[in-house]
Write an enzyme that holds these catalytic residues in place. Structure first.
Site, PDB file in Angstrom:
ATOM      1  N   LYS A  46      -9.714 -17.623  17.851  1.00 23.80           N
ATOM      2  CA  LYS A  46      -9.665 -18.965  17.263  1.00 23.80           C
ATOM      3  C   LYS A  46      -9.479 -18.814  15.761  1.00 23.80           C
ATOM      4  O   LYS A  46     -10.339 -18.267  15.069  1.00 23.80           O
ATOM      5  CB  LYS A  46     -10.954 -19.731  17.567  1.00 23.80           C
ATOM      6  N   LYS A  81      -6.304 -20.097  20.116  1.00 28.93           N
ATOM      7  CA  LYS A  81      -6.275 -21.432  19.538  1.00 28.93           C
ATOM      8  C   LYS A  81      -5.922 -21.309  18.058  1.00 28.93           C
ATOM      9  O   LYS A  81      -6.518 -20.483  17.358  1.00 28.93           O
ATOM     10  CB  LYS A  81      -7.651 -22.089  19.707  1.00 28.93           C
TER      11      LYS A  81
END
Length: 336
Positions: A203, A261
């Site tokens: 992320k 992400k």
């Protein structure tokens, strides 16, 4: 060799293009994010995310019925916590009758077959808007710090609370070091051996998250001595090898699914991880990616459905086994 081999023969018409198509999109590809708020009869559009809504539990129940009828079988729950319940300890996150716990039960009661995944992070519950407990550094030093180990312990308790409420998977989105192992151990010791972990493994500290933070009112606060961004725990977007290291560590600690992400700007990372690991790979097509398509199409600058399908297909082609996307309903309605 040409002219014996002519690649355009396989592009002559839609029938042949469909027959040889390598990447196929179906409802089974999607995780649907849902934003939950307190109250009744609430379905409020998020200004920076056109046609996406915060919903109270009664409308969440209606929404999951509709999703199930469309063939969408997995949701990822996020909660918007009232300011008066926020603190720097994650107190409300552990409330067995908290909004998240009630949301899990609502979805499971409405659609027992729905796969329920839950966000595990402290930012919706934090008075500082951070994914962890904020500790001040000793006097005379600048800034504050996000306490890693204390946070991980709370995330583990939070995960057990979600499992008790009926969650199938917990999805820690915080990026604290070692939290997957702590969560896995806590779930095992509590007897939830079949509760899965979808780890936000790669992320990045991205500028694409703005609309999401609007949706949950979870942006970091601008206060002296408190970090104003999440760069001390989310990944530096300049880095690639680090993503592989983070992901392999999460798998070693017990992650069942790993996530990259954001999505479209990180397809090289998706492919690198897909080529490296032997567990399913998820991708989150984030709020900023959604908002850009919506805004540009509203101005007539691009074809909404065409760009939506191209980006979703690109994410899957890069190696995603599943995609968390605010476009899920739009895509499924289009392809059906």
């Amino acid at each position: 060799m040409f002219p014996l081999n002519r690649n355009r023969r396989l592009r002559t018409n839609e029938a042949i293009r469909s027959l040889v198509r390598e990447t196929i999109i179906s409802p089974n590809d999607f995780i649907v994010p849902l934003f939950v708020v307190e109250g009744k009869g609430i379905k409020e559009e998020i200004p920076s995310m056109p046609n996406y809504f915060r919903m109270s539990l009664d409308n969440i129940e209606k929404e999951v019925h509709e999703l199930w009828k469309l063939g969408l079988k997995s949701v990822l729950l996020f909660v918007k916590v009232p300011d008066n319940l926020k603190d720097n300890k994650g107190t409300e996150a552990l409330n067995p009758n908290g909004l998240m716990q009630r949301a899990i039960k609502t979805v499971k009661n409405a659609t027992p077959g729905m796969l329920v995944m839950t966000d595990v992070a402290l930012d919706p519950f934090s008075s500082f808007g951070h994914d962890g407990i904020v500790e001040n550094l000793p006097a005379g030093r600048q800034g504050g710090q996000i306490a890693n180990d204390i946070t991980s312990a709370i995330l583990a308790e939070m995960s057990v609370s979600h499992a008790e409420a009926g969650a199938d998977f917990v999805a820690p989105s915080d990026m604290m070091d070692g939290r997957i192992l702590e969560i896995r151990d806590a779930l095992e010791h509590a007897g939830y051996i079949n509760t899965g972990i979808l780890a936000y493994s790669a992320k990045y500290a991205s500028a694409h998250y703005g609309p999401f933070r609007d949706a949950l009112d979870s942006a970091p606060v601008d206060l002296q001595n408190i970090p104003k961004d999440k760069k001390t725990y989310q990944m530096d977007y300049h880095n690639r090898i680090e993503a592989i290291r983070e992901t392999l560590m999460d798998i070693e600690e017990g992650a069942d699914i790993v996530m990259v992400k954001p999505g479209i700007s990180y397809l090289d990372i998706v492919r690198e991880i897909k080529n490296t690991v032997e567990v399913p790979v998820a991708v989150y097509q984030v709020s900023g990616e959604y908002a850009m398509i919506k805004a540009a199409s509203q101005r007539g600058w691009l074809d909404h459905d065409a760009v939506m399908m191209e980006q979703i297909t690109a994410i899957k082609r890069a190696g995603a086994d599943m995609i968390a996307s605010y476009f899920a309903k739009d895509v499924v309605k289009l392809i059906s």
